[in-house]
Design an enzyme around this catalytic site. Structure first.
Site, PDB file in Angstrom:
ATOM      1  N   SER A 137       0.649  -1.656  -0.407  1.00  0.00           N
ATOM      2  CA  SER A 137      -0.103   0.073  -0.509  1.00  0.00           C
ATOM      3  C   SER A 137       0.923   1.025  -0.177  1.00  0.00           C
ATOM      4  CB  SER A 137      -0.997   0.040   0.611  1.00  0.00           C
ATOM      5  OG  SER A 137      -1.472   1.546   1.386  1.00  0.00           O
ATOM      6  N   TYR A 150      -1.265  -1.372  10.932  1.00  0.00           N
ATOM      7  CA  TYR A 150      -1.785  -1.482   9.797  1.00  0.00           C
ATOM      8  C   TYR A 150      -0.142  -1.272   8.252  1.00  0.00           C
ATOM      9  CZ  TYR A 150      -3.046  -1.245   3.930  1.00  0.00           C
ATOM     10  OH  TYR A 150      -3.302  -1.556   2.848  1.00  0.00           O
TER      11      TYR A 150
END
Length: 288
Positions: A137, A150
């Site tokens: 990401s 995350y």
């Protein structure tokens, strides 16, 4: 006609994984699709039953990872392409997440893809070819508030992947990181994002902002996973790049952060570089 490639894709029941699976089938390749939701995988199989092998699995469980790779190799005889797409986001204060919650996120976002790669690599080394795509990401390159666990998992996968790429290139195996920004997927949907069970009132205002941010992200995200899948397939058709950012927001965010970071680094360069750990600083840089 070019020879069909055999793919293995995790997280194929939705989002990027589903879009990528559908595009792969449109190109005529074979594919093993895995996720926990069998029904969603069977919908993909209806597109081309003779070229899809459905294998539901929880990839956080080692025995199921082993069974997945073993069955994939038995069904299609080889794995040419591995795409680690499965993952989960989170929202909450960095200090609020318990060790158990951190472990669960790390198990899915980092340990699972790493262990799957380790299971696939012996066959790829033997056939002297293969391509591995790890989805991280933009949050694996830039950290955001309320997403610390995350980002930690994605940063970890980025670092591990960059090292792996250099190690396996001698076997004609290529490795690429795909780093999306905001896309129209289920990523930020309530109930999908992991939320810290513990709540700390001191962070109420910050959390309110980020909960609203993710709600707007679900409603307003402009990124189209189908178009992203087209770009990914173009990127893997020849020699792969090491990194593939997806979405204008990902590029804009990285540009902004890197400019600030490089300015800050340059400010301390003279003092910070005074005591290099290498006799020859260029020698150290050349290792990369």
């Amino acid at each position: 006609m070019s020879q069909k490639r055999n793919w293995l894709i995790t997280g194929a029941s939705s989002g990027f994984g589903k879009s990528l699976a559908q595009k792969i089938l449109a190109e005529g390749d074979n594919i093993v699709v895995t996720a926990r939701k069998k029904e969603a995988l069977e919908e993909i199989a209806k597109i081309a039953p003779d070229r899809v092998f459905v294998f539901p699995a929880d990839i956080t469980v080692q025995s199921q990872r082993e069974a997945l790779v073993k069955a994939s190799l038995e069904h299609f005889s080889k794995i040419d392409m591995l795409a680690n797409v499965a993952g989960r986001g989170c929202v909450g204060e960095a200090e609020a997440f318990s060790q158990e919650e951190m472990d669960a996120l790390m198990a899915l976002n980092f340990i699972a893809p790493v262990e799957l790669i380790k299971l696939v690599l012996p066959a790829m080394r033997q056939q002297k070819s293969g391509k591995i795509i790890n989805f991280t990401s933009i949050a694996g390159m830039v950290s955001f508030p309320a997403c610390a666990p995350y980002s930690a998992t994605k940063y970890a996968l980025e670092g591990w992947t960059d090292a792996l790429r250099q190690e396996v290139s001698q076997f004609n195996i290529e490795v690429m990181l795909v780093e999306p920004g905001a896309f129209k997927t289920e990523f930020a949907v309530s109930g999908v994002l992991m939320e810290a069970q513990k709540s700390l009132p001191a962070y109420d205002e910050m959390l309110k902002y980020w909960h609203e941010f993710f709600e707007k992200m679900v409603e307003n995200a402009q990124g189209d996973p189908d178009k992203a899948a087209d770009v990914i397939l173009k990127a893997v058709s020849g020699k792969m790049s090491s990194h593939l950012l997806l979405g204008s927001d990902a590029y804009e965010t990285l540009d902004h952060v890197m400019k600030e970071r490089l300015t800050e680094i340059a400010h301390w360069k003279e003092k910070g570089a005074a005591n290099t750990s290498f006799k020859n600083a260029k020698e150290g840089a050349s290792l990369l």
